[in-house]
Scaffold this motif. Structure first.
Motif, PDB file in Angstrom:
ATOM      1  N   LEU A  22       0.821  -1.203   0.000  1.00 17.55           N
ATOM      2  CA  LEU A  22       0.000   0.000   0.000  1.00 17.55           C
ATOM      3  C   LEU A  22       0.858   1.258   0.000  1.00 17.55           C
ATOM      4  CD1 LEU A  22      -2.733  -0.952   2.616  1.00 17.55           C
ATOM      5  CD2 LEU A  22      -2.972  -0.849   0.124  1.00 17.55           C
ATOM      6  N   GLY A  23       0.327   2.300  -0.624  1.00 13.93           N
ATOM      7  CA  GLY A  23       0.995   3.583  -0.581  1.00 13.93           C
ATOM      8  C   GLY A  23       1.092   4.071   0.856  1.00 13.93           C
ATOM      9  N   GLY A  24       2.148   4.795   1.137  1.00 14.29           N
ATOM     10  CA  GLY A  24       2.360   5.309   2.479  1.00 14.29           C
ATOM     11  C   GLY A  24       3.837   5.307   2.812  1.00 14.29           C
ATOM     12  N   ALA A  25       4.152   5.761   4.006  1.00 10.86           N
ATOM     13  CA  ALA A  25       5.547   5.889   4.422  1.00 10.86           C
ATOM     14  C   ALA A  25       5.878   4.838   5.471  1.00 10.86           C
ATOM     15  CB  ALA A  25       5.795   7.287   4.983  1.00 10.86           C
ATOM     16  N   TYR A  26       7.070   4.270   5.353  1.00 12.86           N
ATOM     17  CA  TYR A  26       7.534   3.236   6.266  1.00 12.86           C
ATOM     18  C   TYR A  26       8.906   3.627   6.816  1.00 12.86           C
ATOM     19  CZ  TYR A  26       4.000   0.473   3.822  1.00 12.86           C
ATOM     20  OH  TYR A  26       2.824   0.012   3.283  1.00 12.86           O
ATOM     21  N   ALA A  61       7.957   2.568  -7.764  1.00 10.48           N
ATOM     22  CA  ALA A  61       6.891   3.036  -6.876  1.00 10.48           C
ATOM     23  C   ALA A  61       7.422   3.464  -5.517  1.00 10.48           C
ATOM     24  CB  ALA A  61       5.838   1.942  -6.700  1.00 10.48           C
ATOM     25  N   VAL A  62       8.732   3.367  -5.299  1.00 13.22           N
ATOM     26  CA  VAL A  62       9.323   3.735  -4.017  1.00 13.22           C
ATOM     27  C   VAL A  62      10.014   5.089  -4.139  1.00 13.22           C
ATOM     28  CG1 VAL A  62      11.096   3.136  -2.305  1.00 13.22           C
ATOM     29  CG2 VAL A  62       9.639   1.346  -3.283  1.00 13.22           C
ATOM     30  N   VAL A  63       9.657   5.986  -3.230  1.00 12.32           N
ATOM     31  CA  VAL A  63      10.295   7.301  -3.146  1.00 12.32           C
ATOM     32  C   VAL A  63      11.147   7.291  -1.881  1.00 12.32           C
ATOM     33  CG1 VAL A  63       9.902   9.785  -2.915  1.00 12.32           C
ATOM     34  CG2 VAL A  63       8.356   8.387  -4.323  1.00 12.32           C
ATOM     35  N   LEU A  64      12.394   7.687  -2.021  1.00 14.28           N
ATOM     36  CA  LEU A  64      13.318   7.692  -0.888  1.00 14.28           C
ATOM     37  C   LEU A  64      13.179   8.976  -0.086  1.00 14.28           C
ATOM     38  CD1 LEU A  64      16.479   6.398  -2.767  1.00 14.28           C
ATOM     39  CD2 LEU A  64      14.764   5.056  -1.533  1.00 14.28           C
ATOM     40  N   ASP A  65      13.229   8.846   1.211  1.00 19.40           N
ATOM     41  CA  ASP A  65      13.187   9.996   2.102  1.00 19.40           C
ATOM     42  C   ASP A  65      14.520   9.994   2.854  1.00 19.40           C
ATOM     43  OD1 ASP A  65      12.185  11.701   4.546  1.00 19.40           O
ATOM     44  OD2 ASP A  65      10.566  11.826   3.076  1.00 19.40           O
ATOM     45  N   VAL A  66      14.554  10.426   4.087  1.00 18.98           N
ATOM     46  CA  VAL A  66      15.802  10.520   4.839  1.00 18.98           C
ATOM     47  C   VAL A  66      16.399   9.124   5.067  1.00 18.98           C
ATOM     48  CG1 VAL A  66      15.224  12.685   5.954  1.00 18.98           C
ATOM     49  CG2 VAL A  66      14.652  10.538   7.078  1.00 18.98           C
ATOM     50  N   GLY A  76      15.973   4.496   7.708  1.00 14.28           N
ATOM     51  CA  GLY A  76      15.496   5.202   6.533  1.00 14.28           C
ATOM     52  C   GLY A  76      13.989   5.237   6.482  1.00 14.28           C
ATOM     53  N   ILE A  77      13.500   6.115   5.626  1.00 18.90           N
ATOM     54  CA  ILE A  77      12.069   6.179   5.351  1.00 18.90           C
ATOM     55  C   ILE A  77      11.880   5.906   3.871  1.00 18.90           C
ATOM     56  CG2 ILE A  77      10.009   7.639   5.254  1.00 18.90           C
ATOM     57  CD1 ILE A  77      11.093   9.172   7.677  1.00 18.90           C
ATOM     58  N   LEU A  78      11.021   4.927   3.590  1.00 18.39           N
ATOM     59  CA  LEU A  78      10.618   4.605   2.227  1.00 18.39           C
ATOM     60  C   LEU A  78       9.158   4.999   2.070  1.00 18.39           C
ATOM     61  CD1 LEU A  78      12.128   1.020   1.978  1.00 18.39           C
ATOM     62  CD2 LEU A  78      13.036   3.093   0.916  1.00 18.39           C
ATOM     63  N   VAL A  79       8.869   5.727   1.016  1.00 21.80           N
ATOM     64  CA  VAL A  79       7.497   6.135   0.744  1.00 21.80           C
ATOM     65  C   VAL A  79       7.032   5.392  -0.504  1.00 21.80           C
ATOM     66  CG1 VAL A  79       5.938   8.061   0.271  1.00 21.80           C
ATOM     67  CG2 VAL A  79       7.950   8.409   1.753  1.00 21.80           C
ATOM     68  N   PHE A  80       5.991   4.605  -0.340  1.00 20.01           N
ATOM     69  CA  PHE A  80       5.420   3.885  -1.476  1.00 20.01           C
ATOM     70  C   PHE A  80       4.397   4.798  -2.126  1.00 20.01           C
ATOM     71  CE2 PHE A  80       7.855   0.688   0.062  1.00 20.01           C
ATOM     72  CZ  PHE A  80       7.518  -0.610  -0.278  1.00 20.01           C
TER      73      PHE A  80
END
Length: 165
Positions: A22-26, A61-66, A76-80
């Protein structure tokens, strides 16, 4: 010893019935095996950063955050963020496993070719920690935690000199 499902059952730490595509941040934390401080040298940290950056290439589909590389773990934070042209996103576990595989292969190469510190058994622990980020307040707090982690290394629960609690 023969397999006994009652003794050898590994309890999952993932949310039951949650779809990790699912989309969202992990927020994820991955620790080295035995919390060995093998990620400290600059070439090792650079290699780990490289494979973090490659996650966005491998998984569109993965956007990288910090992200931060600590001596014996990464945060790290991965945003789907599924795009309309991406039919399905890979689940979080697949993304993390790919990262662990690629960094392990690169680390083995570094041991053989560049004299990096050998490791016992495997580079990473079998599992990883994840937290589903539920709102903007959590996102801000977790980003701050990750960015401040290097300054707080001496007090970090993963620091080898810290007494067990």
């Amino acid at each position: 010893m023969p397999y006994d499902p009652f003794r050898h059952h590994r309890r999952s730490i993932r949310l039951k019935d949650y779809d990790y595509r699912l989309g969202g941040a992990y927020f994820i934390t991955i620790c080295t095996q035995d919390r060995a401080c093998i990620l400290e040298p600059a070439p090792v940290a650079a290699m780990v950063w490289h494979w973090w950056d490659e996650l966005a290439v491998k998984f569109p589909a993965v956007v990288l955050d910090v992200f931060v590389v600590m001596p014996n773990h990464v945060h790290g934070i991965l945003v789907f963020d599924p795009h309309p042209d991406v039919v399905t996103a890979e689940p979080l576990g697949t993304v993390v496993q790919w990262f662990k595989t690629m960094t392990t292969n690169a680390y083995i190469h570094g041991v053989k070719e560049s004299g990096w510190q050998p490791f016992r058994g495997r580079v990473w622990q079998r599992n990883y920690y994840e937290h589903i980020i539920r709102n903007e307040r959590e996102m801000i707090a977790i980003r701050h935690y990750i960015e401040a982690n290097p300054d707080n290394w001496a007090e970090d629960e993963n620091h080898p000199a810290r007494p067990a609690t």
